[in-house]
Design an enzyme around this catalytic site. Structure first.
Site, PDB file in Angstrom:
ATOM      1  N   ASP A 297       0.844  -1.199   0.000  1.00 41.01           N
ATOM      2  CA  ASP A 297       0.000   0.000   0.000  1.00 41.01           C
ATOM      3  C   ASP A 297       0.872   1.239   0.000  1.00 41.01           C
ATOM      4  O   ASP A 297       1.797   1.348   0.807  1.00 41.01           O
ATOM      5  CB  ASP A 297      -0.863   0.049   1.274  1.00 41.01           C
ATOM      6  CG  ASP A 297      -2.098  -0.841   1.173  1.00 41.01           C
ATOM      7  OD1 ASP A 297      -2.260  -1.502   0.134  1.00 41.01           O
ATOM      8  OD2 ASP A 297      -2.885  -0.863   2.136  1.00 41.01           O
TER       9      ASP A 297
ATOM     10  N   LYS B 247      -8.198   0.650  -5.139  1.00 43.30           N
ATOM     11  CA  LYS B 247      -9.408   0.095  -4.523  1.00 43.30           C
ATOM     12  C   LYS B 247     -10.665   0.841  -4.948  1.00 43.30           C
ATOM     13  O   LYS B 247     -10.682   2.071  -5.002  1.00 43.30           O
ATOM     14  CB  LYS B 247      -9.310   0.202  -2.991  1.00 43.30           C
ATOM     15  CG  LYS B 247      -8.275  -0.732  -2.363  1.00 43.30           C
ATOM     16  CD  LYS B 247      -8.356  -0.634  -0.856  1.00 43.30           C
ATOM     17  CE  LYS B 247      -7.149  -1.229  -0.155  1.00 43.30           C
ATOM     18  NZ  LYS B 247      -7.038  -2.687  -0.293  1.00 43.30           N
TER      19      LYS B 247
ATOM     20  N   GLY C 224      -5.694  -3.123   8.717  1.00 45.59           N
ATOM     21  CA  GLY C 224      -5.357  -1.983   9.554  1.00 45.59           C
ATOM     22  C   GLY C 224      -5.241  -2.298  11.034  1.00 45.59           C
ATOM     23  O   GLY C 224      -5.222  -1.395  11.853  1.00 45.59           O
TER      24      GLY C 224
ATOM     25  N   ARG D  86      -6.414 -20.625   6.436  1.00 48.82           N
ATOM     26  CA  ARG D  86      -6.602 -22.033   6.829  1.00 48.82           C
ATOM     27  C   ARG D  86      -7.977 -22.541   6.415  1.00 48.82           C
ATOM     28  O   ARG D  86      -8.124 -23.674   5.945  1.00 48.82           O
ATOM     29  CB  ARG D  86      -6.444 -22.174   8.349  1.00 48.82           C
ATOM     30  CG  ARG D  86      -5.003 -22.209   8.805  1.00 48.82           C
ATOM     31  CD  ARG D  86      -4.912 -22.814  10.197  1.00 48.82           C
ATOM     32  NE  ARG D  86      -3.571 -22.810  10.716  1.00 48.82           N
ATOM     33  CZ  ARG D  86      -2.697 -23.795  10.544  1.00 48.82           C
ATOM     34  NH1 ARG D  86      -3.017 -24.870   9.847  1.00 48.82           N
ATOM     35  NH2 ARG D  86      -1.490 -23.721  11.065  1.00 48.82           N
TER      36      ARG D  86
ATOM     37  N   GLY E  50      -3.559  -7.603   8.046  1.00 49.93           N
ATOM     38  CA  GLY E  50      -2.951  -7.807   9.363  1.00 49.93           C
ATOM     39  C   GLY E  50      -1.488  -8.184   9.332  1.00 49.93           C
ATOM     40  O   GLY E  50      -0.890  -8.418  10.386  1.00 49.93           O
TER      41      GLY E  50
ATOM     42  N   GLY F 151      -0.340  -3.686   4.058  1.00 49.77           N
ATOM     43  CA  GLY F 151      -1.024  -2.400   4.051  1.00 49.77           C
ATOM     44  C   GLY F 151      -0.304  -1.407   4.919  1.00 49.77           C
ATOM     45  O   GLY F 151       0.690  -0.796   4.531  1.00 49.77           O
ATOM     46  N   SER F 152      -0.772  -1.284   6.133  1.00 48.92           N
ATOM     47  CA  SER F 152      -0.288  -0.234   7.019  1.00 48.92           C
ATOM     48  C   SER F 152       1.123  -0.498   7.536  1.00 48.92           C
ATOM     49  O   SER F 152       1.835   0.443   7.885  1.00 48.92           O
ATOM     50  CB  SER F 152      -1.259  -0.093   8.183  1.00 48.92           C
ATOM     51  OG  SER F 152      -2.596  -0.225   7.721  1.00 48.92           O
TER      52      SER F 152
END
Lengths: 192, 293
Positions: B23, B80, B152, B164, B213, B234-235
Site C-alpha cells: 500500500d 481500490k 489496519g 486455513r 494484518g 497495508g499499514s
C-alpha cells in the site's frame, strides 16, 4: 532424462515446472545459485523483472547466471525472463544478465487493460500457438546471429540466438507445451 | 487478438506470485516500494489503519494519487473501489489502473450485490474468508483472491483463520466424490461448476494472496507457510520507523519463507512495528471483514 531449472525467486514458477514435467523432462526449482550446477538448461519465468533483479542481486546470483550463460547450456526467458537476458534495454543504461543479442523494450504493448491473447505461427514450433501477452515487452532490435521465430503486429516476440531463447509472452500459461518441448530439445542437443 | 480474457486477467496475478504488494499513498512511497522489490503497489489515499482511525465514509482515492503513482513506477499499480460501486471501478479502469481491489477496506456502496467483474477488461482482486465467498467472487469474475483478514489492525490472526479455512475447504472438495459436490455447493453457497473445477485442478483456479494484518517479516513468512501465493502489506510498511528497510525485509521473508536464519537476520532492529489491535476489542461495526458476503 535432462534436468531443466526454473529460476524460482518470484513469478510463474509452478506453471513452468508443470510444463517441463508434461514434456518429459525433470524440473528443478532454483532458489540458490549452487543449484545451477545440477541443471542442463535454465528457464527464467515471467514475473516482475524489477523484483527478480533485486532478488538476484540480494542472493548474489548475477555472476552465476552470467557464467551459466557462457557455459553453452541453453537458457530460455519468458516475458520478464527475456528482459533479464537481453543485452540492451530501452530507457535503461545497463542490462541485467546481458546474454542474448537483442534490444528489449519493457511494457511495450501498454498497461494491463491492453494485455491480450493472439495466435502465432512460430518457425520451428508450429502454427496457431495460443500466446498470452501480459504487460509484455518486445524485441525492438536483434543482432545478426539472432533468428526471428515469431512476430506479432510487426514486432518481434520470439527469437533464438544459439543456446538462447526468448519470448515476450507466456507459454507456461497455456496447455500447449510445444514451446517448452522445443526448448527441451535444445537442452538435449546441447547435452550430447 | 483478444483483450480482457480470463487467461490474461488471471495470468497477470500468476506473475505476481511469491511477491509482495504494498500500500502506498504517494509517488515517493511507490518508489521506495519498487526499489525494495514489491511486485506491485496499491495506490490509496490513506492506509487502512488511518482509514480506521479517521472513521466516516471511505471512498476511492483521488485519481491524482493514482496518476502520480502510475507515472512514478514501472511495476503494476492497483487501486481500490468500493464494493458494488460500478462507477468507481469504471473510472479506475478508464485511468489504466492495472488491477482493481473491490475492497471491504472502503465503505461498501452496495450491501447486497458485488460487482459483475466479468464485464470489465481490467482484472479484479477480492477478499474472502472461506471457500464459499471465494467461489462467489470467482463466479462474478474475480481473477485473484486474497484473505480478508482484519485490515489496519497489525494483527495476523484473522488472515491466518481465513487462509486455513479456504485451504481446508479446498482439500475437502478435492477429496469428495463428484456426486457429493452439489450438496457441498449448496452448503457453501458456491457455484457447482467451480467446485468441479477445483476438484479437477486440485486447487483454486486463481491465485490467493494473504492480506489484512501482516505487520512483520515473520507474519509474511507465516502466511506463505500456510499456502498463500503472495502477500499484501497495508499499514505495516509506511507506519514503521524505517520503511525502506522494513519493505526489503518483508520481500525477502516472503521469497525465502522457510529460511528461518535469514528471517531472524532481517528481523533485527527493524524498529517498532505498528502497535496493533486485539480483534475482540473491535466493535462489530468496526470489523471490515464482515463487509460483503
Amino acid at each position: 532424462m535432462v534436468k531443466v531449472g526454473v529460476l524460482g525467486l518470484q513469478g510463474a514458477v509452478r506453471e513452468h515446472v508443470r510444463s517441463i514435467e508434461e514434456s518429459g523432462a525433470e524440473a528443478v526449482v532454483i532458489k540458490t545459485k549452487d543449484q545451477l550446477e545440477e541443471v542442463d538448461g535454465l528457464i527464467m519465468p515471467g514475473g516482475e523483472s524489477t523484483t527478480m533483479r533485486r532478488l538476484i542481486d540480494k542472493y548474489d546470483f548475477m555472476d552465476s547466471l552470467k557464467e551459466f550463460a557462457q557455459s553453452g547450456k541453453p537458457m530460455f526467458g519468458t516475458c520478464a525472463g527475456l528482459i533479464l537476458m537481453a543485452k540492451e534495454l530501452v530507457d535503461y543504461d545497463q542490462p541485467h544478465i546481458g546474454a542474448m543479442d537483442v534490444k528489449v523494450e519493457r511494457n511495450s504493448f501498454g498497461r494491463q487493460r491492453e494485455s491480450f491473447e493472439a495466435e502465432l505461427d512460430i518457425a520451428g514450433v508450429g502454427e496457431n500457438y495460443p500466446a498470452v501477452f501480459i504487460r509484455a515487452p518486445h524485441i525492438v532490435a536483434a543482432g545478426e546471429n539472432v533468428e526471428i521465430l515469431a512476430k506479432h503486429d510487426n514486432r518481434i516476440v520470439f527469437a533464438r540466438e544459439g543456446q538462447f531463447l526468448g519470448c515476450s509472452f507466456h507459454p507456461e500459461l497455456t496447455e500447449d507445451h510445444r514451446i517448452t518441448q522445443y526448448f527441451i530439445n535444445m537442452v538435449k542437443e546441447a547435452k550430447k | 487478438m483478444k483483450t480482457g480474457t480470463d487467461r490474461v486477467k488471471r495470468g497477470m496475478a500468476e506473475m505476481q506470485k511469491g511477491g509482495v504488494i504494498m500500500d502506498v499513498v504517494n509517488a515517493e512511497q511507490a518508489k521506495i516500494a519498487e526499489e525494495a522489490g514489491a511486485v506491485a503497489v496499491m495506490a490509496l489515499e490513506r492506509v487502512p489503519s488511518d482509514i480506521r482511525a479517521a472513521g466516516g465514509v471511505a471512498r476511492m482515492a483521488d485519481p491524482r494519487i493514482m496518476e502520480e503513482v502510475m507515472n512514478a513506477v514501472s511495476i503494476p499499480v492497483m487501486a481500490k473501489a468500493r464494493i458494488g460501486h460500478i462507477v468507481e471501478a469504471r473510472i479506475l479502469e478508464a485511468m489504466g489502473v492495472d488491477y482493481i481491489d473491490e475492497s471491504e477496506v472502503l465503505t461498501p456502496a452496495d450491501e447486497e450485490y458485488h460487482l459483475y467483474k466479468s464485464d470489465f477488461t481490467v482484472p479484479f482482486v477480492c477478499g474472502c474468508r472461506d471457500l464459499g465467498e471465494a467461489a462467489r467472487r470467482i463466479g462474478e469474475g474475480a481473477s485473484m483472491l486474497r484473505t480478508k483478514g482484519e485490515p489496519g489492525t497489525g494483527n495476523i490472526v484473522e488472515a491466518v483463520r481465513h487462509m486455513r479455512q479456504v485451504n481446508a475447504q479446498v482439500r475437502k472438495v478435492v477429496g469428495m466424490n463428484v456426486d457429493e459436490l452439489m450438496t457441498e455447493a449448496k452448503l457453501l453457497g458456491a457455484p457447482f461448476e467451480l467446485l468441479l473445477q477445483i476438484k479437477e485442478l486440485g486447487r483454486l483456479p486463481v491465485v490467493n494472496f494473504a492480506a489484512g494484518g501482516v505487520a512483520t517479516p515473520a507474519d509474511a513468512a507465516l502466511m506463505m507457510e500456510l499456502g498463500a501465493d503472495g502477500v499484501f502489506v497495508g499499514s505495516g510498511i509506511f507506519k514503521s520507523d524505517n520503511p525502506a528497510k522494513f519493505a526489503r525485509a518483508i520481500v525477502e521473508a516472503t521469497t525465502h519463507y522457510q529460511d528461518y536464519k535469514l528471517i531472524a537476520e532481517l528481523s533485527k532492529e527493524l524498529g517498532t512495528p505498528m502497535k496493533g489491535i486485539e480483534i475482540s476489542s473491535l466493535a462489530p461495526e468496526a470489523r471490515m471483514q464482515d463487509r460483503g458476503w
